[in-house]
Design an enzyme around this catalytic site. Structure first.
Site, PDB file in Angstrom:
ATOM      1  N   LYS A  26       0.830  -1.190   0.000  1.00 37.67           N
ATOM      2  CA  LYS A  26       0.000   0.000   0.000  1.00 37.67           C
ATOM      3  C   LYS A  26       0.873   1.252   0.000  1.00 37.67           C
ATOM      4  CE  LYS A  26      -3.476  -2.246   2.961  1.00 37.67           C
ATOM      5  NZ  LYS A  26      -4.032  -2.249   4.321  1.00 37.67           N
ATOM      6  N   GLY A  27       2.101   1.111   0.462  1.00 32.03           N
ATOM      7  CA  GLY A  27       2.946   2.273   0.769  1.00 32.03           C
ATOM      8  C   GLY A  27       3.192   3.233  -0.370  1.00 32.03           C
ATOM      9  N   GLU A  66       7.865   2.246  -5.887  1.00 31.01           N
ATOM     10  CA  GLU A  66       7.900   1.792  -4.498  1.00 31.01           C
ATOM     11  C   GLU A  66       7.955   2.992  -3.555  1.00 31.01           C
ATOM     12  OE1 GLU A  66       7.419   0.041  -2.179  1.00 31.01           O
ATOM     13  OE2 GLU A  66       8.302  -1.945  -2.230  1.00 31.01           O
ATOM     14  N   ASP A  67       7.637   2.752  -2.289  1.00 26.52           N
ATOM     15  CA  ASP A  67       7.725   3.837  -1.305  1.00 26.52           C
ATOM     16  C   ASP A  67       9.147   4.009  -0.789  1.00 26.52           C
ATOM     17  OD1 ASP A  67       7.687   1.410   0.054  1.00 26.52           O
ATOM     18  OD2 ASP A  67       6.187   2.012   1.533  1.00 26.52           O
ATOM     19  N   ASP A 108      14.603  -0.442   1.599  1.00 26.70           N
ATOM     20  CA  ASP A 108      15.224  -0.534   2.925  1.00 26.70           C
ATOM     21  C   ASP A 108      16.286  -1.641   2.853  1.00 26.70           C
ATOM     22  OD1 ASP A 108      15.621  -0.461   5.708  1.00 26.70           O
ATOM     23  OD2 ASP A 108      13.807  -1.553   6.160  1.00 26.70           O
ATOM     24  N   LYS A 151      16.827   4.048   1.551  1.00 23.06           N
ATOM     25  CA  LYS A 151      17.528   3.922   2.844  1.00 23.06           C
ATOM     26  C   LYS A 151      18.765   3.065   2.603  1.00 23.06           C
ATOM     27  CE  LYS A 151      14.717   3.249   6.584  1.00 23.06           C
ATOM     28  NZ  LYS A 151      14.022   2.432   7.619  1.00 23.06           N
ATOM     29  N   PHE A 211      13.191   5.020  11.204  1.00 21.96           N
ATOM     30  CA  PHE A 211      11.883   4.586  10.732  1.00 21.96           C
ATOM     31  C   PHE A 211      11.044   5.816  10.426  1.00 21.96           C
ATOM     32  CE2 PHE A 211       7.509   3.193  11.230  1.00 21.96           C
ATOM     33  CZ  PHE A 211       7.512   2.080  10.415  1.00 21.96           C
ATOM     34  N   VAL A 212      10.633   5.957   9.187  1.00 17.17           N
ATOM     35  CA  VAL A 212       9.908   7.158   8.774  1.00 17.17           C
ATOM     36  C   VAL A 212       8.445   6.830   8.448  1.00 17.17           C
ATOM     37  CG1 VAL A 212      11.943   8.390   7.914  1.00 17.17           C
ATOM     38  CG2 VAL A 212      10.687   6.877   6.370  1.00 17.17           C
ATOM     39  N   ASP A 226       3.516   3.915   6.602  1.00 11.07           N
ATOM     40  CA  ASP A 226       2.688   3.774   7.801  1.00 11.07           C
ATOM     41  C   ASP A 226       3.459   3.279   9.014  1.00 11.07           C
ATOM     42  OD1 ASP A 226       3.051   1.079   6.822  1.00 11.07           O
ATOM     43  OD2 ASP A 226       1.480   0.501   8.229  1.00 11.07           O
ATOM     44  N   ARG A 271      -0.378   7.250   6.857  1.00  7.49           N
ATOM     45  CA  ARG A 271      -0.169   7.253   5.406  1.00  7.49           C
ATOM     46  C   ARG A 271      -0.640   8.566   4.785  1.00  7.49           C
ATOM     47  NH1 ARG A 271       1.153   1.934   3.941  1.00  7.49           N
ATOM     48  NH2 ARG A 271       0.007   0.297   5.008  1.00  7.49           N
TER      49      ARG A 271
HETATM   50  P1  5GP Z   1      12.670  -3.860   2.244  1.00 12.05           P
HETATM   51  O1  5GP Z   1      12.176  -5.126   1.626  1.00 12.05           O
HETATM   52  O2  5GP Z   1      13.495  -3.008   1.313  1.00 12.05           O
HETATM   53  O3  5GP Z   1      13.407  -4.130   3.543  1.00 12.05           O
HETATM   54  O4  5GP Z   1      11.438  -3.037   2.740  1.00 12.05           O
HETATM   55  C1  5GP Z   1      10.472  -2.631   1.927  1.00 12.05           C
HETATM   56  C2  5GP Z   1       9.201  -2.256   2.637  1.00 12.05           C
HETATM   57  O5  5GP Z   1       9.347  -2.114   4.060  1.00 12.05           O
HETATM   58  C3  5GP Z   1       8.786  -0.912   2.154  1.00 12.05           C
HETATM   59  O6  5GP Z   1       8.034  -1.031   0.961  1.00 12.05           O
HETATM   60  C4  5GP Z   1       7.991  -0.361   3.321  1.00 12.05           C
HETATM   61  O7  5GP Z   1       6.649  -0.768   3.221  1.00 12.05           O
HETATM   62  C5  5GP Z   1       8.638  -0.995   4.542  1.00 12.05           C
HETATM   63  N1  5GP Z   1       9.598  -0.063   5.185  1.00 12.05           N
HETATM   64  C6  5GP Z   1      10.941  -0.088   5.116  1.00 12.05           C
HETATM   65  N2  5GP Z   1      11.492   0.950   5.797  1.00 12.05           N
HETATM   66  C7  5GP Z   1      10.446   1.656   6.300  1.00 12.05           C
HETATM   67  C8  5GP Z   1      10.341   2.857   7.096  1.00 12.05           C
HETATM   68  O8  5GP Z   1      11.310   3.529   7.497  1.00 12.05           O
HETATM   69  N3  5GP Z   1       9.066   3.256   7.403  1.00 12.05           N
HETATM   70  C9  5GP Z   1       7.953   2.593   7.010  1.00 12.05           C
HETATM   71  N4  5GP Z   1       6.774   3.092   7.375  1.00 12.05           N
HETATM   72  N5  5GP Z   1       8.008   1.465   6.254  1.00 12.05           N
HETATM   73  C10 5GP Z   1       9.241   1.010   5.902  1.00 12.05           C
END
Ligand code: 5GP
Length: 176
Positions: A44-45, A100-101, A104, A133, A154-155, A161, A167
């Site tokens: 959803k992000g 993507e949002d 990470d 990130k 964490f943002v 969210d 959101r």
């Molecule tokens: P990844 O697979 O790269 O570790 O993480 C991807 C997903 O984790 C993102 O699409 C997001 O939904 C969530 N996520 C990662 N870091 C953050 C953050 O700082 N804040 C929030 N709200 N969601 C995050």
């Protein structure tokens, strides 16, 4: 951890976001030069970023939505990605732009890129993330385009969210 609205400090303001999203869209407009694009928005992000971004894109464009989940707890990546809903049309020969949002650990991005490459022979595949990130990366994957880099906090806001909340905030914030 609990996050309340009054605990949030603004990291990127509404105005900064508007300018950067516009700038990123211009870069994409220059890259695609009017060719058709299939934008794949990760729910959803990314929905808030995606709807703002696509309104500045000037090529013929179709939007698709997929749903993945990766977060184990509210603020910590579980280290694995679950495909919750990933129905896509035929993407063979298409210019695909994943929206993507945040990248990470990079696991979600890698999962998506691999999924598309395994299932389709696309004309081009680009990955556009609102936030990058970089310091949290666990796999070697990098967005082709991103608006802002964030350090390891964490943002929330602008689609991102905490337990489903925040959101709708027009800015990106973090707990003070
Ligand atoms: P990844 O697979 O790269 O570790 O993480 C991807 C997903 O984790 C993102 O699409 C997001 O939904 C969530 N996520 C990662 N870091 C953050 C953050 O700082 N804040 C929030 N709200 N969601 C995050």
């Amino acid at each position: 951890m609990e996050i309340k609205l009054e605990d949030l400090k603004v990291l990127f303001s509404k105005e900064q976001i508007e300018n950067k999203v516009h700038e990123t869209a211009q870069i994409l407009n220059d890259f695609y030069k009017g060719e058709e694009v299939i934008a794949v928005c990760a729910l959803k992000g990314a929905v808030v970023f995606a709807v703002d971004l696509v309104r500045h894109l000037n090529m013929p464009l179709k939007m698709e939505f997929i749903r993945l989940s990766s977060y184990g707890s509210s603020t910590q990546s579980s280290g694995k990605v679950n495909a919750v809903d990933i129905k896509l049309p035929d993407l063979n020969g298409k210019n695909v732009l994943i929206i993507e949002d945040i990248v990470d650990t990079g696991l979600t991005a890698k999962f998506l890129i691999d999924f598309i490459n395994m299932n389709f022979h696309v004309k081009s595949l680009k990955f556009c993330s609102f936030l990058d990130k970089k310091v949290a990366r666990k796999v070697d994957v990098h967005p082709d385009y991103y608006c802002f880099e964030v350090d390891d906090k964490f943002v929330v806001g602008y689609g991102l969210d905490y337990d489903g909340n925040f959101r709708n905030l027009p800015f990106i914030g973090y707990k003070k």
